[in-house]
Design a protein around this motif. Structure first.
Motif, short mmCIF file in Angstrom:
data_model
loop_
_atom_site.label_atom_id
_atom_site.label_comp_id
_atom_site.label_asym_id
_atom_site.label_seq_id
_atom_site.Cartn_x
_atom_site.Cartn_y
_atom_site.Cartn_z
N GLU A 1 0.41 -1.01 0.08
CA GLU A 1 0.42 -0.28 0.27
C GLU A 1 0.78 1.14 0.36
N THR A 2 1.80 1.62 0.77
CA THR A 2 2.79 2.40 0.95
C THR A 2 4.06 1.69 1.12
N VAL A 3 5.26 2.21 0.12
CA VAL A 3 6.28 2.86 -0.17
C VAL A 3 7.51 3.93 0.55
N LEU A 4 8.18 3.95 1.31
CA LEU A 4 8.31 5.35 2.35
C LEU A 4 9.53 5.25 1.87
N ALA A 5 10.73 6.27 1.92
CA ALA A 5 12.52 6.46 1.96
C ALA A 5 12.40 7.49 2.51
N THR A 6 13.54 7.46 3.73
CA THR A 6 13.63 7.90 4.31
C THR A 6 15.21 8.22 4.47
N ALA A 7 15.70 9.56 4.42
CA ALA A 7 17.85 9.35 4.34
C ALA A 7 17.67 9.77 6.06
N PRO A 8 17.96 9.16 7.17
CA PRO A 8 19.00 9.65 8.27
C PRO A 8 20.49 10.14 8.01
N VAL A 9 20.44 11.37 8.66
CA VAL A 9 21.31 12.07 8.50
C VAL A 9 22.68 12.13 9.71
N PHE A 10 23.85 12.20 9.71
CA PHE A 10 24.66 12.22 10.37
C PHE A 10 25.12 13.24 10.60
N ARG A 11 25.97 13.88 11.03
CA ARG A 11 26.43 15.32 11.34
C ARG A 11 27.45 15.54 12.56
N ASP A 12 26.97 14.33 13.24
CA ASP A 12 27.69 14.04 14.85
C ASP A 12 28.99 13.01 14.30
N PHE A 13 30.52 13.36 14.30
CA PHE A 13 31.49 12.27 13.55
C PHE A 13 31.22 11.31 15.23
N GLN A 14 31.14 11.53 16.25
CA GLN A 14 30.76 10.13 17.42
C GLN A 14 29.97 9.49 17.80
N ASP A 15 28.89 10.35 16.90
CA ASP A 15 27.31 9.12 16.85
C ASP A 15 27.37 8.61 16.00
N ALA A 16 28.53 8.81 14.79
CA ALA A 16 28.30 8.10 13.01
C ALA A 16 29.50 7.12 13.86
N ASP A 17 30.01 7.12 14.06
CA ASP A 17 30.93 5.74 14.53
C ASP A 17 30.32 5.04 15.34
N SER B 1 37.43 12.49 11.32
CA SER B 1 37.19 12.93 13.06
C SER B 1 37.78 14.23 13.29
N GLN B 2 37.89 15.24 12.56
CA GLN B 2 38.17 16.74 12.28
C GLN B 2 37.13 17.49 12.01
N GLY B 3 36.21 16.27 11.29
CA GLY B 3 34.92 17.31 10.65
C GLY B 3 35.33 18.40 9.42
N PRO B 4 34.20 18.97 9.56
CA PRO B 4 33.07 18.79 9.82
C PRO B 4 32.89 17.85 8.43
N PHE B 5 31.27 17.08 9.53
CA PHE B 5 31.19 15.79 9.24
C PHE B 5 30.10 15.62 8.29
N PHE B 6 29.84 14.33 8.06
CA PHE B 6 28.41 14.56 6.98
C PHE B 6 28.25 12.69 6.41
N ALA B 7 27.51 12.02 6.63
CA ALA B 7 27.15 10.63 6.55
C ALA B 7 25.64 10.52 5.96
N SER B 8 25.03 9.25 5.03
CA SER B 8 23.77 9.19 5.25
C SER B 8 23.52 8.60 4.95
N PHE B 9 22.09 7.71 4.56
CA PHE B 9 21.72 6.30 3.61
C PHE B 9 20.57 6.00 3.65
N THR B 10 20.02 5.34 3.12
CA THR B 10 18.38 4.62 2.65
C THR B 10 17.49 4.05 3.23
N LEU B 11 16.50 4.63 3.59
CA LEU B 11 15.92 3.64 5.11
C LEU B 11 14.70 3.92 3.84
N VAL B 12 13.78 2.58 4.11
CA VAL B 12 13.38 2.46 2.87
C VAL B 12 11.61 1.76 4.88
N GLY B 13 10.92 2.15 4.24
CA GLY B 13 9.44 1.65 5.19
C GLY B 13 8.42 1.52 3.60
#
Length: 257
Positions: free
Chosen positions: A193-209, A240-252
């Motif tokens: 019935e529904t397909v969703l796609a989101t892209a979580p964004v990580f700007r904090d290096f420690q959180d992404a690690d 680790s020295q930043g600025p940092f960016f990472a992301s991926f696709t999450l499908v629902g």
């Protein structure tokens, strides 16, 4: 340079709870729960419930006349799920593999599988089990990442690409299942019935690690000869020295029986 990179592998239950509590985690979980349309008096099933992260929200929606069943194969996860739901009526915790759900056929009104199919041996078999367990007219919510879409910004783009390739080929069993989720659901006999796609964004290096395993997975890639040692260390140090960016696709995917 340090001989190992990043943080050690986190406690799995703590990892899952932290991911669920993140901004991106809260948003997609709430959206899927709303689309699942859980109602008072229904039976709701959480396959791969882990430490019980989502069981309280399901219990709130089924009310005192409904039932929530959490299934997981890990005894430690189940112990935490039981502790988390000990004051909630109508929540049942069952130990079993997702390939053999301990649920009577045709008894489930609502079901969810959240970031579990990427780890199981046979996703299609798990979905077949889910179809067996659900009633006609039941609704099912599925969520899985597509790790082939993982992007990590770095001056050394080729090493970032090598890290993603390592993740998809060696770290996650079914790393690209997100893109095939709707197809697999239809092949299992569900109506999508529904397909969703989101892209979580990580700007904090420690959180992404912590969440993406940047350091520990790069170290494994180096140890396996997939990435040159010095190049891998420079890549990680630069992140680790930043600025940092990472992301991926999450499908629902939300579907019906």
């Amino acid at each position: 340079m340090a001989s190992t990179l990043g943080t050690p592998r986190p406690d799995q239950a703590a990892y899952m709870l932290r991911a669920a509590a993140s901004g991106a985690g809260r948003v997609y979980k709430r959206e899927l729960l709303d689309l699942l349309d859980v109602r008072t008096g229904q039976t709701a099933l959480d396959v791969g419930c882990g430490p019980g992260t989502d069981l309280p929200a399901l219990a709130e929606r089924v009310g005192d006349d409904g039932t929530v069943i959490g299934v997981d194969r890990d005894p430690d996860m189940l112990a935490r799920a039981r502790e988390r739901t000990k004051d909630l009526r109508r929540v049942e915790i069952r130990e079993a593999d997702a390939h053999a759900l301990p649920v009577e056929p045709g008894t489930v009104d609502r079901a969810r599988i959240d970031r579990v199919l990427m780890h199981v041996a046979e996703p299609a078999d798990v979905l077949a089990q889910l179809r067996r367990a659900t009633r006609p007219g039941a609704r099912i919510a599925l969520a899985e990442p597509d790790w082939d879409t993982l992007i990590v910004d770095a001056e050394d783009l080729e090493t970032s690409r090598a890290f993603t390739r390592w993740t998809t080929t060696e770290v996650v069993r079914h790393a690209t299942i997100g893109r095939g989720l709707a197809r697999l659901a239809e092949q299992a006999g569900f109506h999508v019935e529904t397909v969703l796609a989101t892209a979580p964004v990580f700007r904090d290096f420690q959180d992404a690690d912590h969440t993406l395993g940047l350091g520990r997975n790069m170290q494994n890639a180096i140890d396996a000869g997939h990435v040159d040692r010095d190049r891998g260390h420079r890549w990680f140090a630069g992140l680790s020295q930043g600025p940092f960016f990472a992301s991926f696709t999450l499908v629902g995917v939300v579907c019906s029986r």
